[in-house]
Design a protein around this motif. Structure first.
Motif, short mmCIF file in Angstrom:
data_model
loop_
_atom_site.label_atom_id
_atom_site.label_comp_id
_atom_site.label_asym_id
_atom_site.label_seq_id
_atom_site.Cartn_x
_atom_site.Cartn_y
_atom_site.Cartn_z
N SER A 19 0.83 -1.28 -0.12
CA SER A 19 0.11 -0.12 -0.06
C SER A 19 0.70 1.26 0.10
CB SER A 19 -0.90 0.05 1.18
OG SER A 19 -1.73 1.10 1.28
N LYS A 20 1.91 1.44 0.88
CA LYS A 20 2.73 2.49 0.89
C LYS A 20 3.57 2.60 -0.31
CE LYS A 20 1.68 3.79 5.13
NZ LYS A 20 1.20 5.15 5.46
N LEU A 21 3.94 1.60 -0.84
CA LEU A 21 4.98 1.58 -1.88
C LEU A 21 4.07 2.16 -3.22
CD1 LEU A 21 7.20 1.03 -3.81
CD2 LEU A 21 6.73 -1.24 -3.99
N LEU A 102 16.77 -3.07 5.49
CA LEU A 102 15.90 -2.35 6.17
C LEU A 102 16.43 -1.69 7.39
CD1 LEU A 102 12.91 -1.36 6.93
CD2 LEU A 102 12.65 -3.75 7.82
N THR A 103 17.33 -2.54 8.00
CA THR A 103 17.81 -1.53 9.18
C THR A 103 18.74 -0.37 8.99
OG1 THR A 103 19.60 -3.08 9.32
CG2 THR A 103 17.90 -3.73 10.65
N ASP A 210 8.15 4.28 11.68
CA ASP A 210 7.61 2.73 11.06
C ASP A 210 8.48 2.26 9.87
OD1 ASP A 210 6.32 0.81 9.70
OD2 ASP A 210 4.65 2.21 8.91
N PRO A 211 9.48 1.34 10.22
CA PRO A 211 10.21 0.82 9.22
C PRO A 211 9.88 0.61 7.98
CG PRO A 211 10.51 -0.03 11.48
CD PRO A 211 9.30 0.64 11.48
N ILE A 212 8.74 -0.27 8.08
CA ILE A 212 8.04 -0.62 6.71
C ILE A 212 7.62 0.49 5.82
CG2 ILE A 212 6.23 -1.90 5.63
CD1 ILE A 212 8.29 -3.56 7.33
N LYS A 217 9.26 3.76 0.62
CA LYS A 217 9.77 4.85 0.02
C LYS A 217 11.15 4.43 -0.67
CE LYS A 217 11.39 9.68 1.13
NZ LYS A 217 11.48 10.48 2.25
N ALA A 218 11.82 3.73 0.01
CA ALA A 218 13.29 3.40 -0.35
C ALA A 218 13.32 2.47 -1.68
CB ALA A 218 14.25 2.77 0.51
#
Length: 226
Positions: A19-21, A102-103, A210-212, A217-218
């Motif tokens: 959804s965010k992507l 991710l980290t 929120d990491p996800i 975004k990345a």
């Protein structure tokens, strides 16, 4: 435009990153969005890894998905799950396609926002692996954890919600009291679990991460790179 591969581990992270992507891509790239391929192995393979309490057991299902994504034409992969980040560095060296870390993405964002002290919330598997702590330390950011009793309580609540497929996760009153009491001591709270994001993101007096969302975004930015 690059093809994005999503290694799905659990529904919460996968639904959120998709959804965010899509949302970020369409709003920032003139209604353009990349091709996306998602692969999910049977969740019982991840459940067995969780039950074994051996984080190396996550490698097999992750590599299975990465191979499938490569066969389907993905140019790179993202893994929208915090707990399995404990082995992503190991898996990356064996993966047929690059994996966004991710980290590192989270740590870089904390540095960008000039955050000095971060409280990390997540599963015991993730916390004990130290992957977020190491990534933050590389950016000269101090990380902090809950006390051992509260951490174990949080772990039990997260795993219970995951195994039951709960869509209405809520933190117990006991744990919520601890989190809200200590939150003001830090510059930001890292919500390293989809269930915790639904409970706290934007609902505290301090910055919540929120990491996800950062991963989505990345991934959009990477997909749009020539």
């Amino acid at each position: 435009m690059k093809v994005v591969g999503i290694v799905s581990v659990c529904a919460g992270g996968s639904q959120r990153v998709f959804s965010k992507l899509m949302g970020y891509s369409l709003s920032h790239y003139q209604l353009q969005a990349p091709e996306i391929i998602l692969h999910q192995v049977p969740f019982e393979e991840y459940q067995k890894a969780i039950d074994s309490k051996n984080h190396h057991a996550f490698e097999r299902p992750l590599l299975k998905s990465l191979a499938k994504l490569n066969d389907c034409g993905a140019d790179f992969a993202i893994v929208p799950n915090n707990t399995v980040q404990s082995v992503v560095n190991l898996v990356s060296s064996k993966s047929p396609i690059p994996i966004l870390n991710l980290t590192e993405i989270v740590a870089q964002e904390c540095k960008k926002q000039k955050i000095g002290k971060v409280l990390i919330l997540g599963t015991s598997e993730l916390i004990n692996s130290g992957v977020y702590q190491c990534a933050l330390e590389e950016q000269n950011i101090k990380s902090y954890l809950l006390d051992s009793i509260s951490m174990e309580l949080m772990n039990q609540e997260i795993l219970s919600a995951t195994s039951l497929g709960s869509q209405g996760f809520s933190v117990s009153a006991e744990l919520d009291s601890v989190i809200r009491r200590i939150a003001p001591k830090y510059d930001a709270m890292l919500l390293a679990c989809s269930e915790l994001v639904s409970a706290y993101h934007g609902n505290l007096d301090i910055l919540t991460i929120d990491p996800i969302e950062l991963l989505a975004k990345a991934a959009a930015q990477e997909a749009m790179m020539k």
